[in-house]
Design a protein around this motif. Sequence first.
Motif, PDB file in Angstrom:
ATOM      1  N   ASN A 135      -1.414 -25.982  34.730  1.00 22.90           N
ATOM      2  CA  ASN A 135      -2.744 -25.156  34.837  1.00 22.90           C
ATOM      3  C   ASN A 135      -3.671 -26.244  35.056  1.00 22.90           C
ATOM      4  O   ASN A 135      -4.798 -26.073  35.666  1.00 22.90           O
ATOM      5  N   PHE A 136      -3.520 -27.485  34.156  1.00 22.65           N
ATOM      6  CA  PHE A 136      -4.523 -28.644  34.476  1.00 22.65           C
ATOM      7  C   PHE A 136      -4.440 -29.150  35.932  1.00 22.65           C
ATOM      8  O   PHE A 136      -5.281 -29.376  36.698  1.00 22.65           O
ATOM      9  N   LEU A 137      -3.265 -29.014  36.491  1.00 16.63           N
ATOM     10  CA  LEU A 137      -3.214 -29.483  38.137  1.00 16.63           C
ATOM     11  C   LEU A 137      -3.653 -28.515  39.007  1.00 16.63           C
ATOM     12  O   LEU A 137      -4.650 -29.075  39.903  1.00 16.63           O
ATOM     13  N   PHE A 138      -3.858 -27.261  38.492  1.00 14.99           N
ATOM     14  CA  PHE A 138      -4.409 -26.324  39.455  1.00 14.99           C
ATOM     15  C   PHE A 138      -5.938 -26.228  39.032  1.00 14.99           C
ATOM     16  O   PHE A 138      -6.819 -25.651  39.706  1.00 14.99           O
ATOM     17  N   PHE A 139      -6.301 -26.889  37.805  1.00 18.52           N
ATOM     18  CA  PHE A 139      -7.663 -27.040  37.691  1.00 18.52           C
ATOM     19  C   PHE A 139      -8.253 -28.092  38.729  1.00 18.52           C
ATOM     20  O   PHE A 139      -9.347 -27.943  39.192  1.00 18.52           O
ATOM     21  N   THR A 140      -7.403 -29.081  38.800  1.00 20.30           N
ATOM     22  CA  THR A 140      -7.982 -30.044  40.011  1.00 20.30           C
ATOM     23  C   THR A 140      -8.055 -29.310  41.116  1.00 20.30           C
ATOM     24  O   THR A 140      -9.105 -29.647  42.233  1.00 20.30           O
ATOM     25  N   GLN A 141      -7.237 -28.594  41.553  1.00 22.41           N
ATOM     26  CA  GLN A 141      -7.230 -27.828  42.731  1.00 22.41           C
ATOM     27  C   GLN A 141      -8.680 -27.107  42.898  1.00 22.41           C
ATOM     28  O   GLN A 141      -9.470 -27.169  43.801  1.00 22.41           O
ATOM     29  N   GLU A 142      -9.042 -26.507  41.856  1.00 23.58           N
ATOM     30  CA  GLU A 142     -10.234 -25.710  41.880  1.00 23.58           C
ATOM     31  C   GLU A 142     -11.672 -26.565  41.838  1.00 23.58           C
ATOM     32  O   GLU A 142     -12.749 -26.207  42.309  1.00 23.58           O
ATOM     33  N   ILE A 143     -11.303 -27.652  41.327  1.00 26.07           N
ATOM     34  CA  ILE A 143     -12.558 -28.911  41.601  1.00 26.07           C
ATOM     35  C   ILE A 143     -12.728 -29.026  43.241  1.00 26.07           C
ATOM     36  O   ILE A 143     -14.083 -28.921  43.549  1.00 26.07           O
ATOM     37  N   GLY A 144     -11.863 -29.030  43.973  1.00 25.39           N
ATOM     38  CA  GLY A 144     -11.976 -29.077  45.308  1.00 25.39           C
ATOM     39  C   GLY A 144     -12.457 -27.738  46.028  1.00 25.39           C
ATOM     40  O   GLY A 144     -13.256 -27.641  46.687  1.00 25.39           O
ATOM     41  N   THR A 145     -11.942 -26.509  45.388  1.00 25.43           N
ATOM     42  CA  THR A 145     -12.335 -25.486  45.826  1.00 25.43           C
ATOM     43  C   THR A 145     -13.733 -24.935  45.647  1.00 25.43           C
ATOM     44  O   THR A 145     -14.571 -24.799  46.515  1.00 25.43           O
ATOM     45  N   SER A 146     -14.120 -25.108  44.057  1.00 25.34           N
ATOM     46  CA  SER A 146     -15.653 -24.604  43.824  1.00 25.34           C
ATOM     47  C   SER A 146     -16.471 -25.804  44.252  1.00 25.34           C
ATOM     48  O   SER A 146     -17.741 -25.439  44.532  1.00 25.34           O
ATOM     49  N   GLY A 147     -16.232 -27.046  44.358  1.00 19.52           N
ATOM     50  CA  GLY A 147     -16.857 -27.925  44.562  1.00 19.52           C
ATOM     51  C   GLY A 147     -17.444 -27.872  46.017  1.00 19.52           C
ATOM     52  O   GLY A 147     -18.432 -28.070  46.423  1.00 19.52           O
ATOM     53  N   SER A 148     -16.225 -27.701  47.028  1.00 16.73           N
ATOM     54  CA  SER A 148     -16.728 -27.554  48.424  1.00 16.73           C
ATOM     55  C   SER A 148     -17.297 -26.318  48.638  1.00 16.73           C
ATOM     56  O   SER A 148     -18.187 -26.433  49.644  1.00 16.73           O
ATOM     57  N   GLN A 149     -17.050 -25.112  47.925  1.00 21.04           N
ATOM     58  CA  GLN A 149     -17.872 -24.015  48.166  1.00 21.04           C
ATOM     59  C   GLN A 149     -19.429 -24.149  47.827  1.00 21.04           C
ATOM     60  O   GLN A 149     -20.222 -23.512  48.751  1.00 21.04           O
ATOM     61  N   TYR A 150     -19.638 -24.894  46.652  1.00 21.56           N
ATOM     62  CA  TYR A 150     -20.933 -25.165  46.231  1.00 21.56           C
ATOM     63  C   TYR A 150     -21.629 -25.931  47.507  1.00 21.56           C
ATOM     64  O   TYR A 150     -23.068 -25.820  47.651  1.00 21.56           O
ATOM     65  N   ILE A 151     -21.136 -27.068  47.660  1.00 19.58           N
ATOM     66  CA  ILE A 151     -21.592 -28.230  48.433  1.00 19.58           C
ATOM     67  C   ILE A 151     -21.965 -27.677  49.886  1.00 19.58           C
ATOM     68  O   ILE A 151     -23.102 -27.804  50.508  1.00 19.58           O
ATOM     69  N   LEU A 152     -20.730 -27.154  50.551  1.00 15.40           N
ATOM     70  CA  LEU A 152     -20.526 -26.860  51.840  1.00 15.40           C
ATOM     71  C   LEU A 152     -21.111 -25.625  52.101  1.00 15.40           C
ATOM     72  O   LEU A 152     -21.946 -25.497  53.066  1.00 15.40           O
ATOM     73  N   GLY A 153     -21.068 -24.535  50.993  1.00 12.16           N
ATOM     74  CA  GLY A 153     -21.850 -23.288  51.413  1.00 12.16           C
ATOM     75  C   GLY A 153     -23.346 -23.537  51.401  1.00 12.16           C
ATOM     76  O   GLY A 153     -23.741 -22.586  52.243  1.00 12.16           O
ATOM     77  N   SER A 154     -23.921 -24.368  50.897  1.00 13.74           N
ATOM     78  CA  SER A 154     -25.243 -24.598  51.130  1.00 13.74           C
ATOM     79  C   SER A 154     -25.656 -25.435  52.358  1.00 13.74           C
ATOM     80  O   SER A 154     -27.081 -25.470  52.854  1.00 13.74           O
ATOM     81  N   HIS A 155     -24.821 -26.395  52.694  1.00  4.40           N
ATOM     82  CA  HIS A 155     -25.176 -27.357  53.944  1.00  4.40           C
ATOM     83  C   HIS A 155     -24.267 -27.176  55.162  1.00  4.40           C
ATOM     84  O   HIS A 155     -24.661 -27.654  56.201  1.00  4.40           O
ATOM     85  N   ALA A 156     -23.281 -26.178  55.195  1.00  4.53           N
ATOM     86  CA  ALA A 156     -22.688 -25.875  56.566  1.00  4.53           C
ATOM     87  C   ALA A 156     -23.511 -25.107  57.519  1.00  4.53           C
ATOM     88  O   ALA A 156     -23.998 -24.191  57.134  1.00  4.53           O
ATOM     89  N   ASP A 157     -23.775 -26.078  58.456  1.00  2.00           N
ATOM     90  CA  ASP A 157     -24.781 -25.521  59.560  1.00  2.00           C
ATOM     91  C   ASP A 157     -24.299 -25.639  61.090  1.00  2.00           C
ATOM     92  O   ASP A 157     -25.242 -25.424  61.757  1.00  2.00           O
ATOM     93  N   GLY A 158     -23.091 -25.668  61.098  1.00  2.00           N
ATOM     94  CA  GLY A 158     -22.508 -25.711  62.394  1.00  2.00           C
ATOM     95  C   GLY A 158     -21.275 -26.005  62.752  1.00  2.00           C
ATOM     96  O   GLY A 158     -20.678 -26.625  61.567  1.00  2.00           O
ATOM     97  N   PHE A 159     -20.664 -25.976  63.772  1.00  2.00           N
ATOM     98  CA  PHE A 159     -19.091 -26.245  64.087  1.00  2.00           C
ATOM     99  C   PHE A 159     -19.025 -27.670  63.874  1.00  2.00           C
ATOM    100  O   PHE A 159     -17.760 -27.978  63.557  1.00  2.00           O
ATOM    101  N   ALA A 160     -19.878 -28.610  64.033  1.00  2.00           N
ATOM    102  CA  ALA A 160     -19.636 -30.167  63.994  1.00  2.00           C
ATOM    103  C   ALA A 160     -19.166 -30.322  62.381  1.00  2.00           C
ATOM    104  O   ALA A 160     -18.635 -31.288  62.142  1.00  2.00           O
ATOM    105  N   PHE A 161     -20.175 -29.633  61.700  1.00  2.00           N
ATOM    106  CA  PHE A 161     -20.041 -29.756  60.181  1.00  2.00           C
ATOM    107  C   PHE A 161     -18.530 -29.786  59.668  1.00  2.00           C
ATOM    108  O   PHE A 161     -17.874 -30.247  58.934  1.00  2.00           O
ATOM    109  N   TRP A 162     -17.994 -28.621  60.402  1.00  2.00           N
ATOM    110  CA  TRP A 162     -16.609 -28.103  59.985  1.00  2.00           C
ATOM    111  C   TRP A 162     -15.812 -29.214  60.530  1.00  2.00           C
ATOM    112  O   TRP A 162     -14.782 -29.750  59.645  1.00  2.00           O
ATOM    113  N   GLN A 163     -15.917 -29.947  61.484  1.00  3.31           N
ATOM    114  CA  GLN A 163     -15.080 -30.925  62.110  1.00  3.31           C
ATOM    115  C   GLN A 163     -15.325 -32.338  61.066  1.00  3.31           C
ATOM    116  O   GLN A 163     -14.061 -32.992  60.856  1.00  3.31           O
ATOM    117  N   HIS A 164     -16.237 -32.631  60.796  1.00  2.00           N
ATOM    118  CA  HIS A 164     -16.320 -33.991  59.703  1.00  2.00           C
ATOM    119  C   HIS A 164     -15.941 -33.391  58.464  1.00  2.00           C
ATOM    120  O   HIS A 164     -15.333 -34.396  57.886  1.00  2.00           O
TER     121      HIS A 164
END
Length: 389
Positions: A135-164
């Motif tokens: 479960n700790f291993l999957f905790f680190t997976q959720e760091i990636g999941t929730s972190g990307s959702q919080y950061i990228l969800g607010s800043h994703a503004d176009g297809f170029a951002f997806w590529q980067h």
Amino acid sequence: MTKKWSSRLTFFAFVVLMVGLGSNDSLRGIFSTIFQEHFSLTTTQLGLIVTASYIGNLVFLLVGGNLSTRFSKKRVLQVLILIWMAALALFAFTSNYTVLLIGMALALGSSTLLNTTMNLITPLLFATAPGFFVNFLFFTQEIGTSGSQYILGSHADGFAFWQHTNLVLLILGAVAFVLLLFCNVPEEAADPADTPAQKGGYDWRIIVPYVLVFGFYFIAEHGVMNWMVAYGVDGLGLPQASAAKYLSVFFGGMMIGRLCLSPLVDKLGALKSLAAFGGVSCVLYLIGSLGGAVTMPVWAISGLSFSILYPTLVMSIRLYFPAQQVSGAAGTILSIASLADILFNVGFGKLVDMTGYAVSIRVLPLSALAFFIVFMLFTKFCKPTQKLK
């Protein structure tokens, strides 16, 4: 390198990879509206992006689960990482809808088989507390999941951002690959008592209930990942940033839960933990997903109780199959169960087009309820024959 330090380095490589996989798995939901605008997609076509990823899951788990019993776990991990990185390169350097579908099949198929393989290897690294470390291993997976959702969800503004974004994940994959070069990945220890069982094939009285449990679970959890933002924006009229924040809270709860609740898995046992947290998850999920915008916060916080379900479910397969059958059985179960994801996402996009989100969203809480009911019936009538080791 001593066995102790080899185990630690292997686990660290897993952690780096899991952060990348968690981020990768969340991108479909975050960028769904951007894909729709960039490629001028209908809701049905948008659903095909998710469907392609689950077709990849089906193929990789069905084939890869059996191959992992024939080749070394280290070699399997290395090949899968290279396939995952190839998919990321497609995302980073192309802008074509068909290529996107192919990349999704490769990326999500390899990702699912990677985290399944790591789940099955981790108890071999830390036999004294397998539930905690899985479960700790999957905790680190959720760091990636929730972190990307919080950061990228607010800043994703176009297809170029997806590529980067995919270029960054490509770097993480390369780091994990290099680390694994220096690791001694453990293999399943064959037990003479396993041989007769293995010759007789899998016990389908166990396979079938597990397929149903995982199938309904996949619809419930992946439905949140893939459709919560679209439901919030198009079905409830919420701003993109607000809908993305609910998604980040759900997976943030999964992240926190996998860190804080994982010691209970070893204390209560895998099956009792699944019964307790599965029941709480089901109640919160039903209330949260059926009340519209008012109860969206309840739906979001249900991620906390959802947190230990998937990794503990995969680990629990060890309780019902001999050691030499575990990888193959897990691959068979998860590959067949992934058909539920495929059928759901094909049908859900069309259902939304025909009836709107208010009606179609009810499929998700009904699946959460079905998951819990089938699991409780399964554990009542099917008792474990093995121990976690």
